[in-house]
Enzyme design. Sequence first.
Site, mmCIF file in Angstrom:
data_model
loop_
_atom_site.group_PDB
_atom_site.id
_atom_site.type_symbol
_atom_site.label_atom_id
_atom_site.label_comp_id
_atom_site.label_asym_id
_atom_site.label_seq_id
_atom_site.Cartn_x
_atom_site.Cartn_y
_atom_site.Cartn_z
ATOM 1 N N CYS A 41 7.142 -9.905 -2.588
ATOM 2 C CA CYS A 41 7.093 -8.746 -1.563
ATOM 3 C C CYS A 41 7.978 -7.658 -2.540
ATOM 4 C CB CYS A 41 7.954 -9.043 -0.253
ATOM 5 S SG CYS A 41 7.011 -10.442 0.226
ATOM 6 N N ARG A 66 1.880 -4.368 -6.166
ATOM 7 C CA ARG A 66 2.253 -5.656 -6.284
ATOM 8 C C ARG A 66 1.246 -6.531 -5.066
ATOM 9 N NH1 ARG A 66 6.113 -7.622 -8.587
ATOM 10 N NH2 ARG A 66 7.019 -6.436 -10.216
ATOM 11 N N TRP A 112 4.058 -9.349 1.442
ATOM 12 C CA TRP A 112 2.460 -9.866 0.931
ATOM 13 C C TRP A 112 2.443 -11.447 1.431
ATOM 14 C CZ3 TRP A 112 -0.383 -13.533 -1.629
ATOM 15 C CH2 TRP A 112 -1.426 -13.118 -2.238
ATOM 16 N N ASN A 138 13.018 -10.916 -0.120
ATOM 17 C CA ASN A 138 12.138 -11.366 -1.079
ATOM 18 C C ASN A 138 12.408 -12.641 -1.402
ATOM 19 O OD1 ASN A 138 10.842 -8.932 -1.259
ATOM 20 N ND2 ASN A 138 11.019 -8.612 -3.214
ATOM 21 N N GLU A 522 -9.225 -16.032 -22.019
ATOM 22 C CA GLU A 522 -8.524 -14.929 -21.332
ATOM 23 C C GLU A 522 -9.732 -13.984 -20.937
ATOM 24 O OE1 GLU A 522 -5.951 -13.871 -20.322
ATOM 25 O OE2 GLU A 522 -6.082 -11.633 -20.102
ATOM 26 N N GLU A 529 -10.658 -12.917 -11.990
ATOM 27 C CA GLU A 529 -9.727 -12.690 -11.097
ATOM 28 C C GLU A 529 -10.073 -11.296 -10.488
ATOM 29 O OE1 GLU A 529 -5.785 -11.917 -13.026
ATOM 30 O OE2 GLU A 529 -6.722 -11.206 -14.861
ATOM 31 N N HIS A 545 -20.764 -31.509 -23.913
ATOM 32 C CA HIS A 545 -20.326 -33.053 -23.478
ATOM 33 C C HIS A 545 -20.073 -32.897 -21.690
ATOM 34 C CE1 HIS A 545 -19.110 -34.564 -27.275
ATOM 35 N NE2 HIS A 545 -18.885 -33.299 -27.660
ATOM 36 N N LYS A 643 1.146 -9.396 -8.473
ATOM 37 C CA LYS A 643 1.615 -9.284 -9.774
ATOM 38 C C LYS A 643 2.592 -10.252 -10.493
ATOM 39 C CE LYS A 643 1.595 -6.685 -13.558
ATOM 40 N NZ LYS A 643 0.289 -7.012 -14.282
#
Length: 648
Positions: A41, A66, A112, A138, A522, A529, A545, A643
Site C-alpha cells: 500500500c 504501486r 491494495w 502498510n 525475462e 505480466e 524433452h 510494484k
Amino acid sequence: MGDEECSDRRFGGCYMKGNHTKSKIKIVTKMVFCRKNEIMCGIVGYIGNKKALPILIDGLKKLEYRGYDSAGVAYIENNNVQIVKSVGRIDVLENKLNMKSSTTLGIGHTRWATHGEPSEDNAHPHISNDGNVTLVHNGIIENYQELIHKLKKHGYHFYSETDTEVLANIIDYYYKKYKMGPIDAINRTMVRVRGSYAIAVLFKEHPDEIWVARKDSPMIIGESDSGSYLASDVSAILKYTKKVYYIDNLEAACLKSNHITFYDLNGDIINKELKTIEWDVTASEKNGYEHFMIKEIHEQPEVISKTFHSYVEDDKIDFSKSGLSGDILKDINHIYIVACGSAYHVGVCAQYVIEDLARVPVKVDIASEFRYRNPLLSKDGLVIIISQSGETADSLAALREAKAMGIKTLAIVNVVGSSIAREADYVLYTLAGPEIAVATTKAFSTQLIVSYLFAIELAYAKNVIHKDKYHELLSEMNLLSNKIEDFLNKGIKSIQKIASEFSSIQDAFYIGRGLDYAISLEGSLKLKEISYVHSEAYAAGELKHGTISLIEDHTLVIGIVTMEDLYEKTISNLIEVKSRGGYILTISPNTIDVSKVSDYNINIPSTIKYFYPSIAVIALQLLGYYIAVAKGVDIDKPRNLAKSVTVE
Ligand code: F6R
C-alpha cells in the site's frame, strides 16, 4: 474472526457501534467487508504551514503506480480527526474532500487488497474504538487474531477484520493503561505485535503531531522549511523536499511542523543523519509518454550510461564507495545470487558472465526458496542480493539468513536507504532513478550493467583476465548505451508491426541457449505480466524433452540467437519447432544468419557475447509492451501485481 463479527457493523460507522462514547470524529464511510492481507500500500503524511489536503492528494497520486483499490485520508480540523475514504481512483476521494479545508496536518493511504473485496470499509485510515488513535498501516500484523482476542477481553469492539484496526486499538490500550504518552504506547505495541509495518498515527490528545514507526516496511521522513513529510515511497514527497531521514526498524518518530524527533525502542531520543535524495522530480512524471513503461524503456540508454560511469572512471572500475576492494574480491571463491522475478533473471545472466569470465562458481537462487532451504554456504563465499526496491520481503529475509550464517553480503539495489541497502555489508547502487511502471525495465538494465562490472572486476582481482581484456570489455560496455539508443530509434516500428500481428495469441515460447536462455526468461515474464498472454521460457535444448508437444500451427516461438558459439544448435532447435508448424520470430545480430529458419527477424546491434542480454532485452520489452498496447490493458499497473512485494 469470521463473517459474523464483520457483519454486525453493516449499518454504519465503525466507532459508533456498541458502547463507544460519542466523539466529534466524523467518518465518511460504512463498514461491510473484511480483509486479511495486503501487499503493498502507500502512505503519505504532512504537518507544516501549508494546506495539507492538496499535499496528501498529490502524494497519493504519486503512489498510484504501486496499484491500489481504495484510498483514504485523516486530518485534524478544529482539534477533531476527520476521516474520508473512497473506493477506486484518488479522484473519487478528492471529490469527497473539502479541498479548501485549512488543515495543515494529515495522513493518507492507498490500499491494495489481496483478500476481501476492495471497499470503503476496508480502506485506511482506521480508528480506535473511541477515536483516540487513528492510523494508516502498510504491511501485515501476523498475530492480529491473538491481539483481537486479548483486546476483546478488555471491552474493545472491532468493525473489520483488518489487522490495521487491531493496531489502532492496541496502541489505544497501551496509551490508556500506562498513561505515559504516544512514544510509550507505540513502543509497547512494537514489542507486542509480530509482522511488518510502517505506520503513521494521529493521537486525538496530541493534535499537532504525527507519529511514525516501522519494522520491515519502508518509510521515509522528509524535512523542509514548509514542514515535515512522511511517505512509504520517496516519489510521494520528492516534489516538496529532497532532504530525508531514514527511519530504521523498531524506531519511531514524532513529526511536528518545524521539528522531528526520533526515538529508539527504549523511548530514548536518537540522532539521525539528514540525507539528500539525488533523484530528479520529473523522473516520476510521464513527460508526454502514454505509459510509464515506454518512458522507462526509452530512459535506458541514459541510466545505463549513468550507472556505468558512476563506477568507471579513466577506464578503471572503482567500487571503493561500496567498500568492496580488490583484496576482498580476490578471496571470494563462491558466489550465491539471490533475488526474485526479473532481478532473479539478472542473476541468471550474471551467473553465465561471472563463471565464464572470472571462473568462480555461481549459484542462483529464487529468494523465497533460498530462505527456507537451509542452504549450504561456503565461508569464503559472497551472497549477492539483487533488488530494485530493496524492500522485497523474500530477498530481505534471504539477506538476513546469509548474514546470520556469517557470509559476506553484497546488495545491488536501486533505492538508496532501502532495507536491503542498509543491511547488506556492501552496496552497489544502480542509478535507474524512480521506476514507476510495475514491470521493471530500466532497473533491470542497470542491474545487468552492475553485474557485468562486478564480473569484470572479480575476474581482474583474481588475475583471471589481463589488462587488455579488462579494457576491451569496459570500452565495449561504454558503447552499449549508444547502441541501445540507436536500436530504439530504428527498431520500434518493426516490433510494433509484429506485435499488432500477434496481439491475439494465447501462448508464446521463448527459447535460447546460454545467455540467450537467461534473457528469454525475462522476455517471457515481460510478455505475461503486462499482456496476460501465457508464455514460457525454455533452454532451447530442453524443449524436446516434453514442451515441444505444445507446438502446433502458428504457435509463436521467439528464438534469441546471439551466441556465436551456440547459434547453430539453437537454429536446429528452431527448425524442429518450425517443422511442427511454429511461427519463428528471431532476435539476432546480423553477424548470425537466421534466414533459413526465421519467419521474422528483429535485428539487434552486435556486441561482445556477454553484453547481448542488454540489447536483446530492449527488443523483448518492446514486444511485450506493444502486444499489451494492442490488447488495451492497463500496462503500468497490471492486474494482481504490486510494484514492491513486501510480504512473502
Ligand atoms: C517484473 C518485476 C518483478 C521484480 C521482483 C523483484 O517486471 O518487476 O519480477 O523484479 O518483484 O523486485 P525487486 O527488484 O524490487 O526486489
